[in-house]
Design a protein around this motif. Structure first.
Motif, PDB file in Angstrom:
ATOM      1  N   LEU A 172       6.348  12.365  -8.965  1.00 26.94           N
ATOM      2  CA  LEU A 172       5.729  11.766  -8.078  1.00 26.94           C
ATOM      3  C   LEU A 172       6.213  11.466  -6.548  1.00 26.94           C
ATOM      4  N   THR A 173       5.800  11.658  -5.528  1.00 27.23           N
ATOM      5  CA  THR A 173       6.492  11.151  -4.229  1.00 27.23           C
ATOM      6  C   THR A 173       5.532  10.192  -3.540  1.00 27.23           C
ATOM      7  N   PHE A 174       6.046   9.453  -3.051  1.00 23.47           N
ATOM      8  CA  PHE A 174       5.163   8.354  -2.493  1.00 23.47           C
ATOM      9  C   PHE A 174       5.613   7.858  -1.088  1.00 23.47           C
ATOM     10  N   CYS A 175       4.928   7.241  -0.361  1.00 23.82           N
ATOM     11  CA  CYS A 175       5.174   6.874   1.047  1.00 23.82           C
ATOM     12  C   CYS A 175       4.616   5.280   0.959  1.00 23.82           C
ATOM     13  N   LEU A 176       5.307   4.175   1.261  1.00 22.96           N
ATOM     14  CA  LEU A 176       4.789   2.964   1.637  1.00 22.96           C
ATOM     15  C   LEU A 176       4.240   2.938   2.908  1.00 22.96           C
ATOM     16  N   THR A 177       2.989   2.311   2.809  1.00 26.59           N
ATOM     17  CA  THR A 177       2.120   2.217   4.225  1.00 26.59           C
ATOM     18  C   THR A 177       1.845   0.633   4.694  1.00 26.59           C
ATOM     19  N   ALA A 178       2.208  -0.029   3.817  1.00 25.11           N
ATOM     20  CA  ALA A 178       2.080  -1.423   4.180  1.00 25.11           C
ATOM     21  C   ALA A 178       2.534  -2.508   2.762  1.00 25.11           C
ATOM     22  N   PRO A 179       3.133  -3.519   3.654  1.00 29.11           N
ATOM     23  CA  PRO A 179       2.987  -4.176   4.879  1.00 29.11           C
ATOM     24  C   PRO A 179       3.951  -3.667   5.784  1.00 29.11           C
ATOM     25  N   GLU A 180       3.656  -3.750   7.089  1.00 32.17           N
ATOM     26  CA  GLU A 180       4.565  -3.367   8.334  1.00 32.17           C
ATOM     27  C   GLU A 180       6.132  -3.220   8.017  1.00 32.17           C
ATOM     28  N   THR A 181       6.448  -4.450   7.422  1.00 31.10           N
ATOM     29  CA  THR A 181       7.944  -4.435   7.177  1.00 31.10           C
ATOM     30  C   THR A 181       8.522  -3.546   6.270  1.00 31.10           C
ATOM     31  N   ILE A 182       7.739  -2.908   5.370  1.00 32.16           N
ATOM     32  CA  ILE A 182       8.460  -1.683   4.616  1.00 32.16           C
ATOM     33  C   ILE A 182       7.681  -0.496   4.724  1.00 32.16           C
ATOM     34  N   ALA A 183       6.775  -0.348   5.502  1.00 32.77           N
ATOM     35  CA  ALA A 183       6.202   0.935   5.834  1.00 32.77           C
ATOM     36  C   ALA A 183       6.971   1.967   6.097  1.00 32.77           C
TER      37      ALA A 183
ATOM     38  N   MET B  40      11.989  -3.327 -16.485  1.00 32.59           N
ATOM     39  CA  MET B  40      12.033  -1.943 -16.789  1.00 32.59           C
ATOM     40  C   MET B  40      11.075  -1.044 -15.693  1.00 32.59           C
ATOM     41  N   VAL B  41      10.159  -2.074 -15.095  1.00 32.34           N
ATOM     42  CA  VAL B  41       9.348  -1.372 -14.188  1.00 32.34           C
ATOM     43  C   VAL B  41       9.123  -1.998 -13.033  1.00 32.34           C
ATOM     44  N   SER B  42       9.530  -1.216 -11.914  1.00 32.65           N
ATOM     45  CA  SER B  42       9.296  -1.845 -10.365  1.00 32.65           C
ATOM     46  C   SER B  42       8.043  -1.513  -9.836  1.00 32.65           C
ATOM     47  N   PRO B  43       7.508  -2.399  -9.038  1.00 35.72           N
ATOM     48  CA  PRO B  43       6.092  -2.334  -8.544  1.00 35.72           C
ATOM     49  C   PRO B  43       5.639  -0.890  -7.732  1.00 35.72           C
ATOM     50  N   VAL B  44       7.050  -0.424  -7.240  1.00 35.82           N
ATOM     51  CA  VAL B  44       6.969   0.974  -6.654  1.00 35.82           C
ATOM     52  C   VAL B  44       6.580   2.274  -7.607  1.00 35.82           C
ATOM     53  N   ALA B  45       7.168   1.811  -8.769  1.00 33.53           N
ATOM     54  CA  ALA B  45       6.735   2.886  -9.905  1.00 33.53           C
ATOM     55  C   ALA B  45       5.512   2.913 -10.569  1.00 33.53           C
ATOM     56  N   ALA B  46       4.780   1.909 -10.195  1.00 33.13           N
ATOM     57  CA  ALA B  46       3.314   1.784 -10.801  1.00 33.13           C
ATOM     58  C   ALA B  46       2.584   2.975 -10.612  1.00 33.13           C
ATOM     59  N   PRO B  47       2.539   3.590  -9.390  1.00 33.62           N
ATOM     60  CA  PRO B  47       1.777   4.860  -9.399  1.00 33.62           C
ATOM     61  C   PRO B  47       2.178   5.839 -10.200  1.00 33.62           C
ATOM     62  N   TYR B  48       3.365   5.832 -10.478  1.00 36.11           N
ATOM     63  CA  TYR B  48       4.136   7.153 -11.355  1.00 36.11           C
ATOM     64  C   TYR B  48       3.724   6.799 -12.826  1.00 36.11           C
ATOM     65  N   VAL B  49       3.888   5.327 -13.175  1.00 35.72           N
ATOM     66  CA  VAL B  49       3.270   5.125 -14.706  1.00 35.72           C
ATOM     67  C   VAL B  49       1.774   5.458 -14.908  1.00 35.72           C
ATOM     68  N   VAL B  50       0.929   4.995 -13.901  1.00 36.75           N
ATOM     69  CA  VAL B  50      -0.484   5.398 -14.113  1.00 36.75           C
ATOM     70  C   VAL B  50      -0.758   6.999 -14.075  1.00 36.75           C
TER      71      VAL B  50
ATOM     72  N   ALA C  15       0.797  -1.339  -0.001  1.00 31.05           N
ATOM     73  CA  ALA C  15      -0.125   0.116  -0.213  1.00 31.05           C
ATOM     74  C   ALA C  15       0.781   1.215   0.077  1.00 31.05           C
ATOM     75  N   VAL C  16       0.327   2.033  -0.737  1.00 33.67           N
ATOM     76  CA  VAL C  16       1.190   3.502  -0.799  1.00 33.67           C
ATOM     77  C   VAL C  16       0.274   4.685  -0.777  1.00 33.67           C
ATOM     78  N   THR C  17       0.711   5.826  -0.331  1.00 34.62           N
ATOM     79  CA  THR C  17       0.294   7.273  -0.628  1.00 34.62           C
ATOM     80  C   THR C  17       1.122   7.682  -1.524  1.00 34.62           C
ATOM     81  N   CYS C  18       0.474   8.429  -2.491  1.00 33.16           N
ATOM     82  CA  CYS C  18       1.161   9.375  -3.573  1.00 33.16           C
ATOM     83  C   CYS C  18       0.625  10.747  -3.581  1.00 33.16           C
ATOM     84  N   THR C  19       1.593  11.547  -4.256  1.00 30.89           N
ATOM     85  CA  THR C  19       1.448  12.887  -4.511  1.00 30.89           C
ATOM     86  C   THR C  19       2.172  13.440  -5.935  1.00 30.89           C
ATOM     87  N   THR C  20       1.326  13.689  -6.953  1.00 25.23           N
ATOM     88  CA  THR C  20       1.758  14.150  -8.164  1.00 25.23           C
ATOM     89  C   THR C  20       1.949  15.600  -8.375  1.00 25.23           C
ATOM     90  N   ASP C  21       3.020  16.185  -9.123  1.00 21.57           N
ATOM     91  CA  ASP C  21       2.736  17.579  -9.395  1.00 21.57           C
ATOM     92  C   ASP C  21       2.525  17.912 -10.805  1.00 21.57           C
TER      93      ASP C  21
END
Length: 187
Positions: A70-81, A110-120, A59-65
């Protein structure tokens, strides 16, 4: 007389379909214009990465400009929050304290899962809209985009002009999905 009536009915039906398709594209363009006019957005997402033999969720929270950063913060799972990062056309960076992410890249590396919000989000901002059609409760928007010199397709489902779900496909295969919540245009 029967042929004329059949031709007339066909013309009316085709004209109606064309008008509906045009309205759907207008909805898609209105979403893009709203995003660009606001200078970006914020949203939360639950990302699922499908490696074929393994599926990972975070899970992630994101802000675009307005420039596509895009900036993001992982919120779950707890091990990477708490891991934060930035992604832009020029690359990305992760910030963490003693924690490393073990997600392997997708789409031939080419694409990391944490880059998914940026791609979208980049597809929403400037990708080539190839289709806009009806969905159960709104609109399905299909966008072709280029990430790392490779074509990706992003499908986004909108309800009342707000994105609620997106999927990223590479070579016709779905590799990433995002359940989107808390979407807001920047103010």
């Amino acid at each position: 007389m029967g042929k004329r009536l059949a031709v007339l009915l066909m013309v009316v039906l085709l004209w109606g379909c064309s008008a509906t398709e045009e309205n759907r594209m207008d909805e898609a363009l209105a979403f893009r214009a709203g995003l660009q006019g606001a200078g970006g957005c914020t949203f939360a997402g639950e990302i699922t990465a499908d490696y074929g033999d393994q599926v990972y969720t975070c899970a992630v929270t994101c802000t675009t400009d307005g420039e596509g950063n895009l900036t993001f913060c992982l919120t779950a799972p707890e091990t990477i929050a708490g891991i934060t990062g930035t992604v832009s056309a020029g690359g990305g960076a992760l910030t963490f304290d003693g924690t490393a992410l073990a997600f392997s890249p997708l789409a031939d590396g080419m694409v990391s899962p944490v880059a998914a919000p940026y791609v979208v989000a980049e597809s929403w901002r400037q990708g080539y809209i190839t289709a806009a059609g009806p969905a159960e409760d709104g609109l399905r928007l299909t966008v072709d985009t280029v990430w790392a010199d490779s074509a990706l397709t992003v499908d986004t489902w909108l309800e009342k002009n707000i994105p609620v779900f997106a999927e990223v496909c590479y070579n016709g295969q779905r590799i990433l999905t995002i359940h989107i919540s808390e979407f807001q245009y920047n103010t």
